[in-house]
Enzyme design. Structure first.
Site, PDB file in Angstrom:
ATOM      1  N   MET A   1       9.359   4.539   4.734  1.00 11.15           N
ATOM      2  CA  MET A   1       9.383   3.140   4.279  1.00 11.15           C
ATOM      3  C   MET A   1      10.569   2.889   3.349  1.00 11.15           C
ATOM      4  SD  MET A   1       7.124   1.867   6.077  1.00 11.15           S
ATOM      5  CE  MET A   1       7.663   0.228   5.570  1.00 11.15           C
ATOM      6  N   GLU A   2      10.886   3.878   2.535  1.00  4.79           N
ATOM      7  CA  GLU A   2      12.037   3.736   1.650  1.00  4.79           C
ATOM      8  C   GLU A   2      13.325   3.585   2.470  1.00  4.79           C
ATOM      9  OE1 GLU A   2       9.507   5.689   1.095  1.00  4.79           O
ATOM     10  OE2 GLU A   2       8.856   5.130  -0.934  1.00  4.79           O
TER      11      GLU A   2
ATOM     12  N   LEU B   1       0.807  -1.215   0.000  1.00  4.88           N
ATOM     13  CA  LEU B   1       0.000   0.000   0.000  1.00  4.88           C
ATOM     14  C   LEU B   1       0.841   1.267   0.000  1.00  4.88           C
ATOM     15  CD1 LEU B   1      -2.709  -1.342   2.432  1.00  4.88           C
ATOM     16  CD2 LEU B   1      -2.670  -1.443  -0.056  1.00  4.88           C
ATOM     17  N   CYS B   2       2.108   1.115  -0.311  1.00  4.89           N
ATOM     18  CA  CYS B   2       3.061   2.228  -0.332  1.00  4.89           C
ATOM     19  C   CYS B   2       2.980   2.934  -1.689  1.00  4.89           C
ATOM     20  CB  CYS B   2       4.438   1.610  -0.127  1.00  4.89           C
ATOM     21  SG  CYS B   2       5.704   2.753   0.376  1.00  4.89           S
ATOM     22  N   HIS B   3       3.018   4.261  -1.685  1.00  4.70           N
ATOM     23  CA  HIS B   3       2.935   5.017  -2.938  1.00  4.70           C
ATOM     24  C   HIS B   3       4.244   4.946  -3.714  1.00  4.70           C
ATOM     25  CE1 HIS B   3      -0.393   6.745  -0.642  1.00  4.70           C
ATOM     26  NE2 HIS B   3      -0.899   7.142  -1.786  1.00  4.70           N
TER      27      HIS B   3
ATOM     28  N   ASP C   1      23.764 -12.487   3.227  1.00  6.66           N
ATOM     29  CA  ASP C   1      23.969 -13.369   2.075  1.00  6.66           C
ATOM     30  C   ASP C   1      25.456 -13.556   1.777  1.00  6.66           C
ATOM     31  OD1 ASP C   1      23.211 -14.857  -0.326  1.00  6.66           O
ATOM     32  OD2 ASP C   1      23.858 -13.106  -1.448  1.00  6.66           O
TER      33      ASP C   1
END
Lengths: 163, 163, 163, 163, 163, 163
Positions: B115-116, B77-79, B130
């Site tokens: 969020m980014e 739901l992130c733009h 990793d």
């Protein structure tokens, strides 16, 4: 292989996706875990708002599964593999004020699937953050780690206390 | 807006990417942080193998920046927004046996960029996992959280102790 | 512009993403609709299995929203734009044995958002198909069309009977 | 498996990519179909503008093939598989005022390829809509369904009337 | 900014997507070019097979346009921007035994679009290689370069001999 | 197969991802090469700025490896395959004022991996361009070609002078 056992760097320390063409295809499983630690206000909303809780957690679970498939796009030296199964569970742990996120991935493949499991956990946790950040931005994502791993020549890996 | 202040769910608790068409475009910044806690053997390799350390951490930084741009693909739901700047730093903290990952994102936009920044930190941390997992799988990713946020009507958010 | 008013083909009928740099940024909205026609067995499962219904439809809604953001990756000559809002609703219509899928997209942009709305509907419908195909493969996706469109110099477009 | 035979939901109705690691790798084929119903003005342009028609339909066919490969990114619980073949055909059916879109996918795999074929049809149809919407927005996408499917333990699926 | 004018590396030579939040939004254009040098057998097939030529080159043009939109996913430190226009032309130059690929990109943006134009050329050229490699693998891609650039404070860049 | 041996076009010259379900899985390798020709100012910066050089070239190598995995997303009719290994090297060749980019890809697969190797070279070269374009935009990318290929029924392909 690079010096010091870092298999992703060649002898001149350049990046490489390591050659797995000689490795055996076996059934590989990995389980990873993490927690989203919740401020009191978010805990209450998730606990009381039953319908809502289902939705927040279900959307996070869906996002986590989709992220498992995107792992080789995100992690530069990770192989593109075909996953046989992926599932993510997000469970509210009220006594510890957190959501526990677990991801299990299975693949009959030549490389392990721990990165897919860890990525699934990370993105599910980030999605919970995104969906609740309008209430309080003080959430923290903690304890992302591999719980279990089987298949491949390195044998079974299992964190103590995990059956 | 949904009940209980969860803006991502509409009044029937369905998902929605919330409408930001009425919000003001302002300069928004976010800084997020996380740590990859390292078993002793990995710490030594990173500390002593100077060239290698540069490479492992540099590849992780690169992966983190690329992940910032992928945030709206990962978080349902992130733009999708246009980032004006993104940077990731991975620093070895020997006394705490960890790599500290920080990500700063800037955008002149109608929504925040937390969020980014959190996604950049998460993917950089996963990349370190990793690249070092061939040595020891006992790493843990801890303390992913928002440190600072500015821009937008909710004002400045700043974790205590962060200047 | 190409002959015959096909703006995506240049005068030699080659593909092009048409130039919108001179167009005005206005608030644009689009609503699209489609239906997944269900065999009896699937209808019953969705109607009776209340929890399950919520989940199937909710996952489809989530997939539809994520697909809106992927539109320019899928449609070759579609512009990459920044969406201000996207929502998808999947409602069981028992009397017509179908799920009605609707998607609304809003953007303050120089191009319309009808393709994003139509893509959101299509992918939500495909997701319902995927989740129910183990029961019966006889589902059909019907009636995907634009219901309403506003913003831009072509004015308001509205299918008759839609208020 | 979830209650009611919905294999994508586990016993608590959470989403999961179902485990196919025990399934047999066989040659699987799927053919799907759909129609873009055209207003008169678009039908004429496509019928008369021979060069253009070729281009519109060819770009749609190309987009459909590329979309087959993107299916697991779009459909949340769909497995990432390796396709052995994919083709899309878009044929003008003047007597029915539509373009008939068909997609055939082949893979030697452990899961069926019907979602890939249905996705190829959907995106080819959306591309036709995108390229002709400047002329008239009244197009509709109808009748997206699976025509045939073979391979796998569920045997051959074939819509009546399809040879 | 890093030492030596490499703006993508910060003062410690770490990668960063440079901050463009202070830069002015202006109309930016870029034109790039490249050539696919063809062995005789491929030249003949493309020259004589008129229908086929159209298709090979048209698919390459379509792929090039789609690649322009993917530039920020491919180039680690490239900004995600909104393109206002993109077009690719592939023209057979018989006297020089090659296909000339050109890509023009336009955007009202805070950063230049030369990487998008160069990426469009590269992917169109790779697509021609892919479609003709069954005939002869001796093709070469040559001379990928920026022809023109305008907009932004660095002014107009124009290769000599290009009007 | 299409007329004239163009296997990507069917008998009506429509695009298709050719059927490889009957082909044998063998160990396939491909090596591709290209050069970024550098203006004097960039050559000096890369030569003298030792740390920086490492970083520019290392980020380009990382981007090239990631692009190998994205090949089927970029090239319309290319199969999605599972790569067993991918590596990219970027070496400064001062006497020829260029960076030589090489990419080697290995896969146990039913189709060759030359497109993956050529794409890896192209994107690494574009990344070098992106990171140095602030100094001088006069770089050119030259000589992208396949050097060697083995595996599959067409046997070994090897450019003269390459051992």
């Amino acid at each position: 292989m690079g010096k010091n056992g870092l298999t992703h760097l060649d002898s001149n320390d350049r990046p490489q996706m390591v050659d797995v063409s000689k490795k055996e295809e076996t059934l590989r499983e990995a389980v990873a875990e993490g927690r989203v630690v919740l401020p009191q206000r978010i805990l209450e909303v998730i606990r009381e708002g039953k319908t809502k809780k289902g939705n927040v957690l279900l959307i996070a679970e869906t996002a986590g599964i989709m992220a498992c498939k995107k792992t080789p796009e995100l992690i530069p030296l990770c192989h593109s593999i075909r996953l046989d199964s992926a599932s993510v569970t997000c469970d509210l742990d009220e006594s510890n004020s957190c959501v526990v996120v677990r991801c299990k991935v299975v693949a009959k493949e030549v490389t392990g699937v721990e990165m897919e499991a860890l990525t699934g956990v990370s993105v599910a946790a980030l999605t919970i953050y995104d969906m609740c950040k309008g209430i309080d931005k003080g959430m923290r994502i903690e304890g992302i780690r591999l719980l279990k791993k089987s298949g491949g020549k390195s044998g079974i890996y299992c964190v103590e206390g995990t059956e």
